[in-house]
Write a protein that holds these residues in place. Structure first.
Motif, PDB file in Angstrom:
ATOM      1  N   MET A  87      -2.782  10.005 -33.551  1.00 17.02           N
ATOM      2  CA  MET A  87      -3.184   9.649 -32.172  1.00 17.02           C
ATOM      3  C   MET A  87      -2.016   9.018 -31.419  1.00 17.02           C
ATOM      4  N   SER A  88      -1.323   8.134 -32.150  1.00 14.88           N
ATOM      5  CA  SER A  88      -0.174   7.472 -31.518  1.00 14.88           C
ATOM      6  C   SER A  88       0.929   8.463 -31.208  1.00 14.88           C
ATOM      7  N   LEU A  89       1.077   9.486 -32.059  1.00 13.11           N
ATOM      8  CA  LEU A  89       2.094  10.511 -31.821  1.00 13.11           C
ATOM      9  C   LEU A  89       1.801  11.284 -30.544  1.00 13.11           C
ATOM     10  N   ILE A  90       0.534  11.608 -30.354  1.00 12.68           N
ATOM     11  CA  ILE A  90       0.146  12.329 -29.129  1.00 12.68           C
ATOM     12  C   ILE A  90       0.427  11.477 -27.904  1.00 12.68           C
ATOM     13  N   LEU A  91       0.146  10.169 -28.004  1.00 11.44           N
ATOM     14  CA  LEU A  91       0.386   9.254 -26.895  1.00 11.44           C
ATOM     15  C   LEU A  91       1.870   9.164 -26.560  1.00 11.44           C
ATOM     16  N   VAL A  92       2.670   9.123 -27.645  1.00 12.47           N
ATOM     17  CA  VAL A  92       4.133   9.069 -27.445  1.00 12.47           C
ATOM     18  C   VAL A  92       4.631  10.336 -26.757  1.00 12.47           C
ATOM     19  N   LEU A  93       4.121  11.478 -27.204  1.00 16.01           N
ATOM     20  CA  LEU A  93       4.524  12.748 -26.589  1.00 16.01           C
ATOM     21  C   LEU A  93       4.109  12.801 -25.125  1.00 16.01           C
ATOM     22  N   ILE A  94       2.916  12.298 -24.828  1.00 15.98           N
ATOM     23  CA  ILE A  94       2.449  12.278 -23.427  1.00 15.98           C
ATOM     24  C   ILE A  94       3.354  11.394 -22.583  1.00 15.98           C
ATOM     25  N   LEU A  95       3.717  10.225 -23.153  1.00 23.96           N
ATOM     26  CA  LEU A  95       4.579   9.299 -22.414  1.00 23.96           C
ATOM     27  C   LEU A  95       5.973   9.913 -22.176  1.00 23.96           C
ATOM     28  N   ILE A  96       6.473  10.609 -23.216  1.00 22.57           N
ATOM     29  CA  ILE A  96       7.790  11.261 -23.059  1.00 22.57           C
ATOM     30  C   ILE A  96       7.717  12.359 -21.999  1.00 22.57           C
ATOM     31  N   GLY A  97       6.628  13.147 -22.005  1.00 18.99           N
ATOM     32  CA  GLY A  97       6.459  14.193 -20.998  1.00 18.99           C
ATOM     33  C   GLY A  97       6.356  13.627 -19.599  1.00 18.99           C
ATOM     34  N   ALA A  98       5.591  12.511 -19.489  1.00 19.15           N
ATOM     35  CA  ALA A  98       5.463  11.861 -18.179  1.00 19.15           C
ATOM     36  C   ALA A  98       6.796  11.331 -17.694  1.00 19.15           C
ATOM     37  N   LEU A  99       7.571  10.771 -18.644  1.00 23.20           N
ATOM     38  CA  LEU A  99       8.894  10.253 -18.280  1.00 23.20           C
ATOM     39  C   LEU A  99       9.812  11.374 -17.822  1.00 23.20           C
ATOM     40  N   LEU A 100       9.766  12.515 -18.543  1.00 16.31           N
ATOM     41  CA  LEU A 100      10.588  13.660 -18.142  1.00 16.31           C
ATOM     42  C   LEU A 100      10.196  14.169 -16.755  1.00 16.31           C
ATOM     43  N   LEU A 101       8.886  14.246 -16.528  1.00 10.83           N
ATOM     44  CA  LEU A 101       8.418  14.671 -15.201  1.00 10.83           C
ATOM     45  C   LEU A 101       8.880  13.706 -14.126  1.00 10.83           C
ATOM     46  N   LEU A 102       8.843  12.401 -14.445  1.00 10.99           N
ATOM     47  CA  LEU A 102       9.285  11.387 -13.488  1.00 10.99           C
ATOM     48  C   LEU A 102      10.771  11.533 -13.175  1.00 10.99           C
ATOM     49  N   ILE A 103      11.549  11.794 -14.249  1.00 10.48           N
ATOM     50  CA  ILE A 103      12.996  11.967 -14.059  1.00 10.48           C
ATOM     51  C   ILE A 103      13.283  13.209 -13.218  1.00 10.48           C
ATOM     52  N   ILE A 104      12.585  14.299 -13.544  1.00  6.31           N
ATOM     53  CA  ILE A 104      12.776  15.545 -12.789  1.00  6.31           C
ATOM     54  C   ILE A 104      12.370  15.356 -11.329  1.00  6.31           C
ATOM     55  N   GLY A 105      11.219  14.679 -11.132  1.00  4.80           N
ATOM     56  CA  GLY A 105      10.753  14.428  -9.768  1.00  4.80           C
ATOM     57  C   GLY A 105      11.733  13.566  -8.990  1.00  4.80           C
ATOM     58  N   PHE A 106      12.261  12.537  -9.652  1.00  6.15           N
ATOM     59  CA  PHE A 106      13.234  11.653  -8.992  1.00  6.15           C
ATOM     60  C   PHE A 106      14.499  12.425  -8.633  1.00  6.15           C
ATOM     61  N   SER A 107      14.924  13.315  -9.567  1.00  2.00           N
ATOM     62  CA  SER A 107      16.126  14.118  -9.321  1.00  2.00           C
ATOM     63  C   SER A 107      15.930  15.049  -8.133  1.00  2.00           C
ATOM     64  N   ILE A 108      14.729  15.654  -8.045  1.00  2.00           N
ATOM     65  CA  ILE A 108      14.444  16.555  -6.922  1.00  2.00           C
ATOM     66  C   ILE A 108      14.449  15.793  -5.600  1.00  2.00           C
ATOM     67  N   VAL A 109      13.820  14.627  -5.596  1.00  2.00           N
ATOM     68  CA  VAL A 109      13.785  13.810  -4.375  1.00  2.00           C
ATOM     69  C   VAL A 109      15.188  13.384  -3.972  1.00  2.00           C
ATOM     70  N   GLN A 110      16.002  12.998  -4.964  1.00  2.00           N
ATOM     71  CA  GLN A 110      17.369  12.570  -4.694  1.00  2.00           C
ATOM     72  C   GLN A 110      18.200  13.714  -4.117  1.00  2.00           C
ATOM     73  N   GLN A 111      18.039  14.916  -4.678  1.00  2.00           N
ATOM     74  CA  GLN A 111      18.759  16.082  -4.171  1.00  2.00           C
ATOM     75  C   GLN A 111      18.353  16.409  -2.743  1.00  2.00           C
ATOM     76  N   GLN A 112      17.051  16.268  -2.449  1.00  2.00           N
ATOM     77  CA  GLN A 112      16.580  16.519  -1.089  1.00  2.00           C
ATOM     78  C   GLN A 112      17.168  15.508  -0.114  1.00  2.00           C
TER      79      GLN A 112
END
Length: 259
Positions: free
Chosen positions: A1-26
Motif C-alpha cells: 500500500m505504501s509503495l502505491i502511495l509513493v508511486l502516486i506521490l512521485i507521479g504527482a511530483l513529476l506532473l507538477l514539475i512538467i506543469g511548472f516547466s510548461i508555465v515557465q516556458q509560456q
C-alpha cells in the motif's frame, strides 16, 4: 500500500514539475514576444522621428505632419501596452506630448506650402539626407494608407507632391553634374546628363504645365546644352589643310636660297 502511495506521490511530483516547466516556458515566450514588440514599436518611433526632424528641408503640408504624429501615437500606445516600469512612464509622457501636437495641428488652418518655392540645399550631404527622407516619407504614407489611416484623396495629393519633389531634386542634381562634367571637359557625359534632365523636365511639365520652376529649368538646361555643344566643337582638333599637287612641284623648282 505504501509503495502505491509513493508511486502516486512521485507521479504527482513529476506532473507538477512538467506543469511548472510548461508555465515557465509560456512566461518566457510571452516575455520574448513582449520585448520583440517593444523593439518593433521603438523602431517605428525612431524612424518617424528621423523623418520629422528632416521635414524642414522640404515643403511638407499639415496633412503629412498629422500622418507622422499619428503614426508615433499608435506606436506609443502599443508600447505602453507591452512596456513596464520607467520605460512605460517615459512612453506615457511622450504620448501626452504627441497628443497635444496633434490637437494643435488639427485645430490650425490647413497648410500646403507651395512646391514652386522649393530650393535644393547647397550641401551634398543635406541633399542625400533629403533624398532618403522623401523615400522614407513616401513609404510611410503608403503603409499608413494601406492600413486605412489616410484619406484616399489626401494620399493621392501627398504622394504626387513627393513624386514632384523627387523629380525636381533629380533634375537639379543632373544639371549640376552636367556642369561639373563640362568643366572637366567630359562633354559626352555632360551632354547625356543634360539631355536626360530635359526629358525629365518634359515629363514634369506634362503634369504641371504652368509651373514656373519647370519653364526656368528647361531654359537653363537648353542653354547648358548649347554651351556643351559649343565647347565640344571648340575642343575638336582642326583637320590639316590638304596640300595641292602643284604646291609640291613649286617647292621643287623654286630658287634655292643662298646662305
Amino acid at each position: 500500500m505504501s509503495l502505491i502511495l509513493v508511486l502516486i506521490l512521485i507521479g504527482a511530483l513529476l506532473l507538477l514539475i512538467i506543469g511548472f516547466s510548461i508555465v515557465q516556458q509560456q512566461k518566457e515566450r510571452a516575455e520574448a514576444e513582449r520585448r520583440v514588440e517593444v523593439s518593433r514599436q521603438r523602431a517605428i518611433i525612431d524612424e518617424t522621428d528621423a523623418v520629422l526632424s528632416n521635414t524642414g528641408m522640404a515643403p511638407c503640408s499639415s496633412h503629412i505632419m498629422l500622418v507622422l504624429y499619428r503614426r508615433i501615437q499608435d506606436a506609443l500606445e502599443q508600447s505602453i501596452a507591452h512596456a513596464s516600469g520607467q520605460l512605460k512612464s517615459d512612453y506615457e509622457r511622450r504620448l501626452a506630448d504627441i497628443k497635444a501636437q496633434i490637437t494643435t495641428v488639427s485645430n490650425s488652418p490647413s497648410q500646403v506650402p507651395a512646391i514652386e518655392n522649393f530650393r535644393l540645399p547647397d550641401n551634398d550631404r543635406q541633399i542625400l539626407e533629403l533624398v532618403k527622407t522623401l523615400k522614407k516619407l513616401k513609404a510611410i504614407l503608403r503603409a499608413e494608407h494601406n492600413k486605412g489611416k489616410v484619406d484616399p484623396t489626401v494620399f493621392a495629393e501627398e504622394e504626387m507632391r513627393i513624386d514632384n519633389l523627387q523629380l525636381r531634386i533629380n533634375v537639379e542634381s543632373m544639371i549640376s553634374r552636367a556642369r561639373a562634367a563640362c568643366f572637366m571637359k567630359q562633354y559626352g557625359s555632360s551632354k547625356q546628363m543634360v539631355t536626360k534632365a530635359l526629358n525629365t523636365l518634359h515629363t514634369i511639365k506634362a503634369q504641371t504645365p504652368n509651373d514656373p520652376f519647370i519653364a526656368r529649368k528647361v531654359d537653363e538646361a537648353k542653354q547648358l546644352l548649347d554651351e556643351i555643344m559649343g565647347a565640344q566643337r571648340s575642343s575638336e582638333p582642326t583637320a590639316p589643310k590638304p596640300k595641292k599637287e602643284g604646291d609640291d612641284i613649286d617647292m621643287l623648282f623654286q630658287p634655292k636660297k643662298k646662305w
